[in-house]
Structure formats: C-alpha cells, structure tokens
Design a protein around this motif. Sequence first.
Motif, PDB file in Angstrom:
ATOM      1  N   THR A 199       0.839  -1.196   0.000  1.00  0.00           N
ATOM      2  CA  THR A 199       0.000   0.000   0.000  1.00  0.00           C
ATOM      3  C   THR A 199       0.875   1.248   0.000  1.00  0.00           C
ATOM      4  OG1 THR A 199      -0.166  -0.045   2.410  1.00  0.00           O
ATOM      5  CG2 THR A 199      -1.923  -1.116   1.180  1.00  0.00           C
ATOM      6  N   GLN A 200       0.384   2.259  -0.666  1.00  0.00           N
ATOM      7  CA  GLN A 200       1.080   3.545  -0.741  1.00  0.00           C
ATOM      8  C   GLN A 200       0.100   4.655  -0.424  1.00  0.00           C
ATOM      9  OE1 GLN A 200       3.236   2.269  -4.874  1.00  0.00           O
ATOM     10  NE2 GLN A 200       3.400   4.433  -4.352  1.00  0.00           N
ATOM     11  N   ASN A 201       0.622   5.680   0.223  1.00  0.00           N
ATOM     12  CA  ASN A 201      -0.187   6.869   0.484  1.00  0.00           C
ATOM     13  C   ASN A 201       0.694   8.115   0.469  1.00  0.00           C
ATOM     14  OD1 ASN A 201      -3.082   6.167   1.151  1.00  0.00           O
ATOM     15  ND2 ASN A 201      -1.980   4.702   2.422  1.00  0.00           N
ATOM     16  N   PRO A 202       0.190   9.234  -0.106  1.00  0.00           N
ATOM     17  CA  PRO A 202      -1.113   9.316  -0.784  1.00  0.00           C
ATOM     18  C   PRO A 202      -1.046   8.733  -2.193  1.00  0.00           C
ATOM     19  CG  PRO A 202       0.016  11.405  -0.937  1.00  0.00           C
ATOM     20  CD  PRO A 202       0.915  10.506  -0.117  1.00  0.00           C
ATOM     21  N   ARG A 203      -2.171   8.596  -2.849  1.00  0.00           N
ATOM     22  CA  ARG A 203      -2.200   8.126  -4.238  1.00  0.00           C
ATOM     23  C   ARG A 203      -1.943   9.272  -5.207  1.00  0.00           C
ATOM     24  NH1 ARG A 203      -4.904   3.807  -5.872  1.00  0.00           N
ATOM     25  NH2 ARG A 203      -3.732   4.304  -7.792  1.00  0.00           N
ATOM     26  N   THR A 235       6.488  13.330   2.330  1.00  0.00           N
ATOM     27  CA  THR A 235       6.791  11.918   2.538  1.00  0.00           C
ATOM     28  C   THR A 235       5.701  11.074   1.893  1.00  0.00           C
ATOM     29  OG1 THR A 235       7.918  12.334   4.635  1.00  0.00           O
ATOM     30  CG2 THR A 235       7.156  10.086   4.237  1.00  0.00           C
ATOM     31  N   VAL A 236       6.111  10.069   1.138  1.00  0.00           N
ATOM     32  CA  VAL A 236       5.190   9.089   0.578  1.00  0.00           C
ATOM     33  C   VAL A 236       5.403   7.791   1.351  1.00  0.00           C
ATOM     34  CG1 VAL A 236       4.401   7.889  -1.475  1.00  0.00           C
ATOM     35  CG2 VAL A 236       5.396  10.176  -1.681  1.00  0.00           C
ATOM     36  N   THR A 237       4.345   7.286   1.935  1.00  0.00           N
ATOM     37  CA  THR A 237       4.492   6.088   2.751  1.00  0.00           C
ATOM     38  C   THR A 237       4.299   4.834   1.911  1.00  0.00           C
ATOM     39  OG1 THR A 237       2.162   6.012   3.382  1.00  0.00           O
ATOM     40  CG2 THR A 237       3.641   7.321   4.762  1.00  0.00           C
ATOM     41  N   CYS A 238       4.933   3.765   2.340  1.00  0.00           N
ATOM     42  CA  CYS A 238       4.812   2.456   1.694  1.00  0.00           C
ATOM     43  C   CYS A 238       4.801   1.413   2.793  1.00  0.00           C
ATOM     44  CB  CYS A 238       5.971   2.216   0.745  1.00  0.00           C
ATOM     45  SG  CYS A 238       6.014   0.518   0.098  1.00  0.00           S
ATOM     46  N   SER A 239       3.874   0.486   2.690  1.00  0.00           N
ATOM     47  CA  SER A 239       3.780  -0.580   3.684  1.00  0.00           C
ATOM     48  C   SER A 239       3.422  -1.887   2.995  1.00  0.00           C
ATOM     49  CB  SER A 239       2.712  -0.221   4.729  1.00  0.00           C
ATOM     50  OG  SER A 239       2.651  -1.193   5.731  1.00  0.00           O
ATOM     51  N   GLN A 240       4.048  -2.975   3.447  1.00  0.00           N
ATOM     52  CA  GLN A 240       3.720  -4.304   2.914  1.00  0.00           C
ATOM     53  C   GLN A 240       3.411  -5.256   4.069  1.00  0.00           C
ATOM     54  OE1 GLN A 240       5.983  -7.072   3.360  1.00  0.00           O
ATOM     55  NE2 GLN A 240       7.853  -5.996   3.983  1.00  0.00           N
ATOM     56  N   ASN A 241       2.482  -6.163   3.812  1.00  0.00           N
ATOM     57  CA  ASN A 241       2.041  -7.095   4.870  1.00  0.00           C
ATOM     58  C   ASN A 241       2.464  -8.535   4.577  1.00  0.00           C
ATOM     59  OD1 ASN A 241       0.341  -7.778   2.785  1.00  0.00           O
ATOM     60  ND2 ASN A 241      -1.555  -7.301   3.866  1.00  0.00           N
ATOM     61  N   MET A 242       3.514  -8.700   3.804  1.00  0.00           N
ATOM     62  CA  MET A 242       3.947 -10.043   3.403  1.00  0.00           C
ATOM     63  C   MET A 242       5.247 -10.464   4.089  1.00  0.00           C
ATOM     64  SD  MET A 242       3.015  -9.567  -0.635  1.00  0.00           S
ATOM     65  CE  MET A 242       3.442  -7.828  -0.665  1.00  0.00           C
ATOM     66  N   ASN A 243       5.710  -9.662   5.039  1.00  0.00           N
ATOM     67  CA  ASN A 243       6.956  -9.963   5.749  1.00  0.00           C
ATOM     68  C   ASN A 243       8.159 -10.062   4.800  1.00  0.00           C
ATOM     69  OD1 ASN A 243       8.233 -10.351   8.280  1.00  0.00           O
ATOM     70  ND2 ASN A 243       8.375 -12.551   7.922  1.00  0.00           N
ATOM     71  N   HIS A 244       8.128  -9.262   3.751  1.00  0.00           N
ATOM     72  CA  HIS A 244       9.215  -9.270   2.778  1.00  0.00           C
ATOM     73  C   HIS A 244      10.435  -8.532   3.298  1.00  0.00           C
ATOM     74  CE1 HIS A 244       6.479 -10.055  -0.961  1.00  0.00           C
ATOM     75  NE2 HIS A 244       6.676 -11.132  -0.229  1.00  0.00           N
ATOM     76  N   GLU A 245      11.596  -9.072   2.965  1.00  0.00           N
ATOM     77  CA  GLU A 245      12.842  -8.419   3.377  1.00  0.00           C
ATOM     78  C   GLU A 245      13.210  -7.271   2.432  1.00  0.00           C
ATOM     79  OE1 GLU A 245      15.214 -12.056   5.644  1.00  0.00           O
ATOM     80  OE2 GLU A 245      15.977 -11.269   3.757  1.00  0.00           O
ATOM     81  N   TYR A 246      12.988  -7.458   1.164  1.00  0.00           N
ATOM     82  CA  TYR A 246      13.462  -6.505   0.157  1.00  0.00           C
ATOM     83  C   TYR A 246      12.334  -5.548  -0.225  1.00  0.00           C
ATOM     84  CZ  TYR A 246      15.635  -4.777  -4.124  1.00  0.00           C
ATOM     85  OH  TYR A 246      16.176  -3.986  -5.094  1.00  0.00           O
TER      86      TYR A 246
END
Lengths: 110, 114
Positions: B5-9, B20-31
């Motif tokens: 997910t990214q915000n804002p669009r 600041t543009v935020t980025c979040s992932q829920n897959m426990n990815h390292e990279y």
Amino acid sequence: QKEVEQDPGPLSVPEGAIVSLNCTYSNSAFQYFMWYRQYSRKGPELLMYTYSSGNKEDGRFTAQVDKSSKYISLFIRDSQPSDSATYLCAMRTRADDMRFGAGTRLTVKP
Amino acid sequence: EAQVTQNPRYLITVTGKKLTVTCSQNMNHEYMSWYRQDPGLGLRQIYYSMNVEVTDKGDVPEGYKVSRKEKRNFPLILESPSPNQTSLYFCASSPGLAGHNEQFFGPGTRLTVL
C-alpha cells in the motif's frame, strides 16, 4: 543506448489477433526475464517469468527468451479487450539490478 | 490480502515543501524498493532496502531519502521537491534479493511539483 529497448507503441489490434511484444537488451549477465502487465492507474503485476533461455507458456501467453540474440518476446493468442494494458519487459540477475523496458501500450478492440 | 500500500495516491505540492510518501507491505518481505516511472523511460529504481536499517542507492537517488526502521514500512522522503521530480512513483517488495523472487508493486503515487 538504453540497457533495455522496448518499442513503446501504441499497438492496436482487433479482438482475436495474435500479439507480439518484444524487447532487446545489452547486458549478457541478465538471467531472469519477466513480463509485467500494467493497467491504467495501477501498479505493474507479474505476468510471465522465465529463467535463462527458452519458452514458457501459460494459457494464451507465451514468453520466449533468446539469450544469444539478447531478445525476448511475449506472444498473446486470441487477444481480448481485457488484455488492453501497458506491457513492461524486465530483466535482472538479482532484485537490486532490475531493468525495465519503457513499456508497450496495447489496445485490443472488440 | 497480501499487498503493498502507498499513500497518498495523488499529491500536488510546490517546490521546496518537504513531503513523505508512505509504503507498507504485509507479506513480511525483506526486500523493498522505490521506483519512478516516466514516459519513454520506464521504471527506474530510486532506492532499495535489503532489510531493516539497510538501504542503498538505486539508479536515480538524487533528491530523495529513505528509511527502513521497521520491516513492513519503507517511506520515501523528498526534502526539497523540484519540478523534475514530478512523476509516478511505485513502491515494491519481494521476499529476498535472489533473482527468482517475484516483486510485488503498490498502486502508485502520482506526484506533481509546481
């Protein structure tokens, strides 16, 4: 010269046509070759992935890699209006050296 | 649902105003990585991170900063945006650095700097 060359199109075909999309590249170290599909206002999503040379088929899609010619292709058979999107080729040796083509915009007309 | 997910669009700002543009992932990815997409140029990597507190420059890092304090988050910071940073930005994540790992992309952030 770009590391990855891809004809940006646009490409317009009638429904049911066979579509051929291509990329050439210059870095012989690339081992992983990918095609991403990007719909308007969306992020790219992985469509096909091939390791080294050869062909890979998935339904109506076939990816070909010719490392000797540094040339990759994506074929879409029986194209559908839902295939209308931008197609990006990509290649890498590992995640941090990934290189993308500029993308080819495809429209499939009903 | 596994996603990035990214915000804002969408964001319109003026030259010099920090964002600041935020980025979040829920897959426990390292990279995780950030790209910008410009017409005729394709996707170009800005910064990437191989794990928490480990970041490195990509091909076009000038004018950008990143941080990776938590595994799931990878914000992109523009300290003093300029018009040439007007672009479409994508965050991506993958399980690891190896070439066979699939990279998952967020929906994109369209930034306009006036």
